[in-house]
Design an enzyme around this catalytic site. Structure first.
Site, mmCIF file in Angstrom:
data_model
loop_
_atom_site.group_PDB
_atom_site.id
_atom_site.type_symbol
_atom_site.label_atom_id
_atom_site.label_comp_id
_atom_site.label_asym_id
_atom_site.label_seq_id
_atom_site.Cartn_x
_atom_site.Cartn_y
_atom_site.Cartn_z
ATOM 1 N N LYS A 115 0.813 -1.217 0.000
ATOM 2 C CA LYS A 115 0.000 0.000 0.000
ATOM 3 C C LYS A 115 0.849 1.270 0.000
ATOM 4 O O LYS A 115 0.454 2.286 -0.569
ATOM 5 C CB LYS A 115 -0.948 -0.008 1.204
ATOM 6 C CG LYS A 115 -2.028 -1.072 1.102
ATOM 7 C CD LYS A 115 -2.995 -1.010 2.272
ATOM 8 C CE LYS A 115 -4.088 -2.051 2.120
ATOM 9 N NZ LYS A 115 -5.079 -1.999 3.223
ATOM 10 N N LYS A 217 -7.442 -9.429 -9.713
ATOM 11 C CA LYS A 217 -8.509 -9.587 -8.730
ATOM 12 C C LYS A 217 -9.616 -8.554 -8.965
ATOM 13 O O LYS A 217 -9.333 -7.403 -9.325
ATOM 14 C CB LYS A 217 -7.923 -9.414 -7.321
ATOM 15 C CG LYS A 217 -8.823 -9.894 -6.199
ATOM 16 C CD LYS A 217 -8.067 -9.837 -4.875
ATOM 17 C CE LYS A 217 -8.949 -10.307 -3.725
ATOM 18 N NZ LYS A 217 -8.232 -10.232 -2.436
ATOM 19 N N LYS A 220 -12.738 -2.693 -6.376
ATOM 20 C CA LYS A 220 -13.539 -1.466 -6.388
ATOM 21 C C LYS A 220 -12.840 -0.356 -7.159
ATOM 22 O O LYS A 220 -13.489 0.551 -7.677
ATOM 23 C CB LYS A 220 -13.773 -0.975 -4.954
ATOM 24 C CG LYS A 220 -14.277 -1.988 -3.974
ATOM 25 C CD LYS A 220 -14.187 -1.429 -2.556
ATOM 26 C CE LYS A 220 -14.392 -2.505 -1.515
ATOM 27 N NZ LYS A 220 -14.142 -2.027 -0.154
#
Length: 355
Positions: A115, A217, A220
Site C-alpha cells: 500500500k 482480482k 472497487k
C-alpha cells in the site's frame, strides 16, 4: 480447564461499493457463521483513514456497508453490528498494542509495503501501525476466531504474537488479579488474559477475478465498472456485465485441469460454483463441452437469482439512513459494554489509574 467463550469477530472497511468478490469471500461467510457462533461484525471506519484521510462521504460509505450486511442476512438483534468509531476503546487498546508490538514486526507486514509503494517515507504512521489496530479490534472482545482470507493471514499472526507477548509480559499480574484463562498453546498450558485467536476457514477460498481480465482480482478501484458486479447492481446490470465478460474462443472443458492457462474461463466457472454452492468439477460435469454462448446466460440467471434480491434490499435500507444509524447505535452500545470491561482489566493488569 476453563476456556474463552467462542466468539467470532470480523470487519469490513467502508471504502467504496462492495462487489461480488467481497460478498463471496467475506459477507456470505459472515451470514453462515451466525448459525454456529456468537458473532461481532464491525464496519472499521478508523481503518479507512489510515491510507486516505479525506473521504467524500465516509458516513455514507459506512451506512452502505451496514446495509450490505443486513441485506445479505446478518441479524443485528442476535449478533452485534456496529461501526468502530462508536467504541473508543478500539483506539485506546491499539495504543497499548503499539507499545507491545515491535517495529521489526510492523516492517515485515507485506500489505504495508504494497500500500505504501515506492513512497514509503510519505505513508502515514497509521498505515504502518494499522495491524496493531486490527489486533485491538479482535482482542478487545477476546475473540477466539476470525474468518480470514489469504491477504489477512499475516495480520492474524501478528495478533497472535501481540496476545502472546502481552500474556507473557504480564503473566504474574494476570495470575495475581485472577483475570486470566488457562489455555493450551502448543504443548504448553498457560494462563493468559487474551486468547490466541484462531483463523476460521470455511470451505475452499473463493477468489473472484475481474470480468475484464481474469488474471487480476476483482476490485472497487478498477476504472471499468464492467470489471465487477457491485452488490448494488440491478438485475439488468448484472446480466449485462456477465454477458460482456471476457472469455476465450474454446468450449468449456469437462475436467478442471482443462481450465489451466484459461484465467477468464476459470474465473466464470469459479463464480458459478460459488453462487450455486457446487464444486468446479460439478459445474464442468454440467457444462463441459458447451460454448460460452450457452454458459454465460445460465451464469447470468444464477447471479441475478442470488444477488438481485440483495441489491433491492440494500436500496431500501439505504433510503432509510435513520434505521441504519439505529442499528449501528444499538450495536455500538452492546459492543461498548464488552469493550469497557476488557479495558478495565487491561488497565488493572498494566497499572494504569483511571478512577
Amino acid at each position: 480447564m476453563t476456556s474463552f467463550k467462542p466468539l467470532v469477530f470480523s470487519g469490513v472497511q467502508p471504502t467504496g461499493n462492495l462487489h461480488l468478490g467481497n460478498y463471496l469471500g467475506a459477507i456470505r461467510k459472515f451470514v453462515a457463521l451466525q448459525d454456529s457462533h456468537e458473532c461481532i461484525y464491525c464496519v472499521v471506519d478508523l481503518h479507512a483513514i489510515t491510507a486516505q484521510l479525506v473521504h467524500g462521504d465516509l458516513a455514507g460509505q459506512t451506512r452502505s456497508i451496514t446495509a450490505a450486511f443486513l441485506a445479505s442476512g446478518i441479524d443485528p438483534k442476535k449478533h452485534i453490528v456496529f461501526n468502530q468509531a462508536r467504541v473508543p476503546q478500539h483506539a485506546e487498546l491499539a495504543w497499548i498494542f503499539n507499545c507491545v508490538a515491535r517495529i521489526g514486526w510492523m516492517n515485515r507486514m507485506t500489505q504495508f509495503k504494497d500500500k505504501a509503494g515506492k513512497d514509503r517515507e510519505n505513508a502515514s504512521l497509521g498505515l504502518l501501525a494499522y495491524p496493531s489496530l486490527m489486533a485491538a479490534d479482535i482482542l478487545l472482545y477476546r475473540a477466539t476466531h476470525v474468518p480470514v482470507g489469504d491477504d489477512q493471514k499475516q495480520h492474524l499472526e501478528l495478533t497472535r504474537d501481540i496476545a502472546t507477548k502481552f500474556n507473557n509480559d504480564f503473566s504474574a499480574r494476570i495470575g495475581e488479579l485472577g483475570v486470566g484463562v488457562e489455555m493450551q498453546v502448543g504443548d504448553e498450558s498457560v494462563n493468559g488474559f487474551f486468547p490466541i485467536t484462531e483463523p476460521l476457514i470455511e470451505g475452499p477460498a473463493t477468489r473472484v477475478m475481474s470480468l475484464r481480465e481474469g488474471s487480476k482480482k476483482m476490485s472497487k478501484s478498477d476504472p471499468s465498472d464492467l470489471s465487477r458486479i457491485n452488490l448494488t447492481d440491478d438485475a439488468d446490470t448484472i446480466s449485462k456485465k456477465i454477458k460482456k465478460a471476457k472469455t476465450d474462443p474454446e468450449a468449456l472443458p469437462s475436467e478442471v485441469e482443462g481450465l489451466e492457462g484459461r484465467p477468464e474461463a476459470e474465473n466464470l466457472v469459479g463464480i458459478y460454483a460459488a453462487l450455486a454452492e457446487m464444486t468446479r468439477e460439478q459445474v464442468l460435469a454440467q457444462f463441459g463441452g458447451q460454448q460460452f454462448s450457452a454458459f454465460k446466460p445460465a451464469l447470468a440467471d444464477l447471479a441475478v437469482e442470488k444477488l438481485a434480491p440483495i441489491a433491492s434490499e440494500m436500496r431500501k435500507l439505504e433510503a432509510d439512513p435513520a434505521y441504519i444509524d439505529s442499528v449501528l447505535r444499538d450495536g455500538g452500545e452492546r459492543a461498548g459494554v464488552i469493550a469497557e470491561d476488557t479495558m478495565k482489566s487491561v488497565k488493572e493488569i498494566i497499572g494504569l489509574l483511571d478512577n
